[in-house]
Design an enzyme around this catalytic site. Sequence first.
Site, PDB file in Angstrom:
ATOM      1  N   ASP A   1       0.860  -1.173   0.000  1.00  0.00           N
ATOM      2  CA  ASP A   1       0.000   0.000   0.000  1.00  0.00           C
ATOM      3  C   ASP A   1       0.909   1.240   0.000  1.00  0.00           C
ATOM      4  O   ASP A   1       2.144   1.151   0.054  1.00  0.00           O
ATOM      5  CB  ASP A   1      -0.973  -0.012   1.185  1.00  0.00           C
ATOM      6  CG  ASP A   1      -2.191   0.883   0.920  1.00  0.00           C
ATOM      7  OD1 ASP A   1      -2.164   1.691  -0.017  1.00  0.00           O
ATOM      8  OD2 ASP A   1      -3.175   0.774   1.672  1.00  0.00           O
TER       9      ASP A   1
HETATM   10  C1  BGC Z   1      -5.097   3.211   0.409  1.00  0.00           C
HETATM   11  C2  BGC Z   1      -5.338   2.203  -0.677  1.00  0.00           C
HETATM   12  C3  BGC Z   1      -5.248   2.835  -2.026  1.00  0.00           C
HETATM   13  C4  BGC Z   1      -3.910   3.531  -2.157  1.00  0.00           C
HETATM   14  C5  BGC Z   1      -3.689   4.183  -3.503  1.00  0.00           C
HETATM   15  C6  BGC Z   1      -3.866   4.040   0.157  1.00  0.00           C
HETATM   16  O1  BGC Z   1      -3.764   5.084   1.046  1.00  0.00           O
HETATM   17  O2  BGC Z   1      -4.990   2.542   1.652  1.00  0.00           O
HETATM   18  O3  BGC Z   1      -6.594   1.586  -0.499  1.00  0.00           O
HETATM   19  O4  BGC Z   1      -5.419   1.876  -3.029  1.00  0.00           O
HETATM   20  O5  BGC Z   1      -3.814   4.520  -1.156  1.00  0.00           O
HETATM   21  O6  BGC Z   1      -4.470   5.293  -3.649  1.00  0.00           O
END
Ligand code: BGC
Length: 735
Positions: A259
């Site tokens: 993530d």
């Molecule tokens: C979130 C994810 C997301 C990623 C990209 C993160 O902060 O937890 O769910 O896919 O950002 O935007």
Amino acid sequence: MSQFIDDLIERMTLAEKIGQLNLVTPGGFTNTGPVVTEGVEQKICGGLVGGMFGIYGAAALRPLQQMAVEKTRLGIPLLFGLDVIHGHKTVFPLPLALACTWDMALIEKTARIAAVEAAADGLNWVFSPMVDIARDPRWGRIAEGSGEDPFLGAAIARAMVQGYQGDDLALPDTVMACVKHFALYGGAESGRDYNTVDMSRIRMYETYFPPYKAAVDAGVGSVMCAFNEVDGIPATGNKWLMTDVLRGEWGFEGLAVSDYTGINEMSAHGLGDLAAVAALSLRAGTDMDMVGEGYLTTLEKSLEDGRVSLGEIDQACRRVLEAKQKLGLFDDPFRYIDEKRTENILTADSRAFARETAAQSCVLLQNKAGVLPLKTAGTIAVIGPLAADRRNMQGTWSIAGDWQLCASVLDGIKAQCGQNTEILHARGANITNDPVLAQRLNFAGEKVDIDPRPPADMIAEALACAEKADVIVAVVGEAQEMSGEASCRADIGIPEDQRPLLEALAATGKPLVLVVITGRPLVLTWEQAHADAILLMWFGGTEAGHGTADVLFGQHNPSGRLAVTFPYHVGQVPVYYAHKNTGRPYGGDMLDKFKSRYLDIPNEPLWPFGFGLSYTTFDYGTLRLDKTALQGEDDRLQATIAVTNTGPVTGTETVQLYLTDPVASVARAVLDLRGFQKVHLAPGETADVTFSITSAALRFFNADLQHVWEPGEFIIHTGPHVAALKSAAVQWIRD
Ligand code: BGC
């Protein structure tokens, strides 16, 4: 497949391999995390980027793909990802709202439309489905998942993966899905985002893992790591999780991505400096590094130092390249980039379907004296801070959605009414009067404005409308950014500045209908006592206003059923139906001291899992079993119940099947969902609903984490929700 990739890897330098592991976001377009990548274009041209996200549109993506293909030595195309969570430009209701439809074909179709639109916008990768089981409504991200139940969550995970990926990832209108956040992200302590998770392995396997595994079984192309720790080691660097379970036990062969800065954040978790956590993550089986560039900046040195092996780098690189190959990008890097295909976006059909999904997601929680459906006659006062609101209709993660295309509830109501109906409107209150909170909620564009008039004046204006009306519709609840990532709330009622308005409206004695907009279960105990009707509309997407109006006026008979428990009081949280019994279950005797209960609130939630009313009523007959003694793994039980529509209009009922295993080698939940079927019945019509139950329904994870069933007595239950079940017992023994 592998020969092509083998040859390519053979020709790659170490820097080029590590470059493939780098997932960047340019910022400026839409920021979903704390930092963005600097110098993206130079990095692409230098072969230091494997994929990008947070940017979309053929015109924006074409030059970037050209750089990758034309300016780098090996011309390896880029992955282009985005958080397409509940639709792309046609925004559907929040995932939690869609879960309340219990309609897998409908949910799959939302993902299909999202894939077609995303692919038409140059994207080949969506960061969805989010399948984290969530039982704490304080956690803002409960909005993004399918609620509290692993059986329902697994069914939805399969439907969404199928919808996004279809049967062939290389088709230009299918995209690679990314199941997230692996794993246990919804178990954050105290419902606070990014917080510690600590749970038993039995609970992981029994409750939290099934939806991720279902996505893997459905062939999901990629998996995103959770931010949280799992058994003390952050998921991103957790080899047991990312390799032993995911790849070893479940057979996942796709791409694993961290993530947002998840690798770097392991340092704050206390796992060491960037070189240490990057090495740990690579060795754990996390292939791509989202934004943090820990791989880019440390792996070369870590290889020299012997902290990682070339084999580990090659393996991660291979998985990135394989994903690109499955998407058909090596055959045509521009497969998804076609400026002409934008005609597939926001079509009349997709908007009509969005309207249907908005109506289907609504859950009717209360309807005293048949206040709903509304009549298109007389005078209706449409009051409340969200009544005329268009900016907050789509809900969290609607990156590509245009709120200006949304209808408000007021627009929807007006569109249903002709000359015979007078519609009055007043705002009545602000979503919040707190300017600092408003500022926080407006971080990605203004969603919340504060009317500077004194609250009493706004209420007086609303009361003036209410006095003239036959019925009051109050549209209240959360702003869009009150749920979603980093949007946790400790006090999960309707925001407090709206309460004086509701009190004043209730005091008029006029029929009061609440339309509640929210991304999480709210505590609505006061509202239940004071409103005549409560319609939960969640955040309904592009067509929220019209879909909700369809329900309000009975064009659509509400059929949504809660996919998550609504607490009586926040102090009960987490409160969920599949709880264990404890050694001292409360039997209802207030004076019986040593029982598992509170002194000041009931154990029961306000509205249980599976609950939802209709404009008609359904009667359940007795539960009939074709046998009560079963033998062996392959035996099969038929459980049938007659359901009759006893009310005045056609309606849809979701018949639910639960199982209890009263005696087992480990403590089991009091109930577990094992099936559901939707039946559509005309007034007076009866249908037999039959569930076919195999020994698979009896299985659970024992103390050795084996997925077993143990012979003995089982109780089968069916009914409209967990608090209204008809039950019968069977014996199921071994051969
Ligand atoms: C979130 C994810 C997301 C990623 C990209 C993160 O902060 O937890 O769910 O896919 O950002 O935007």
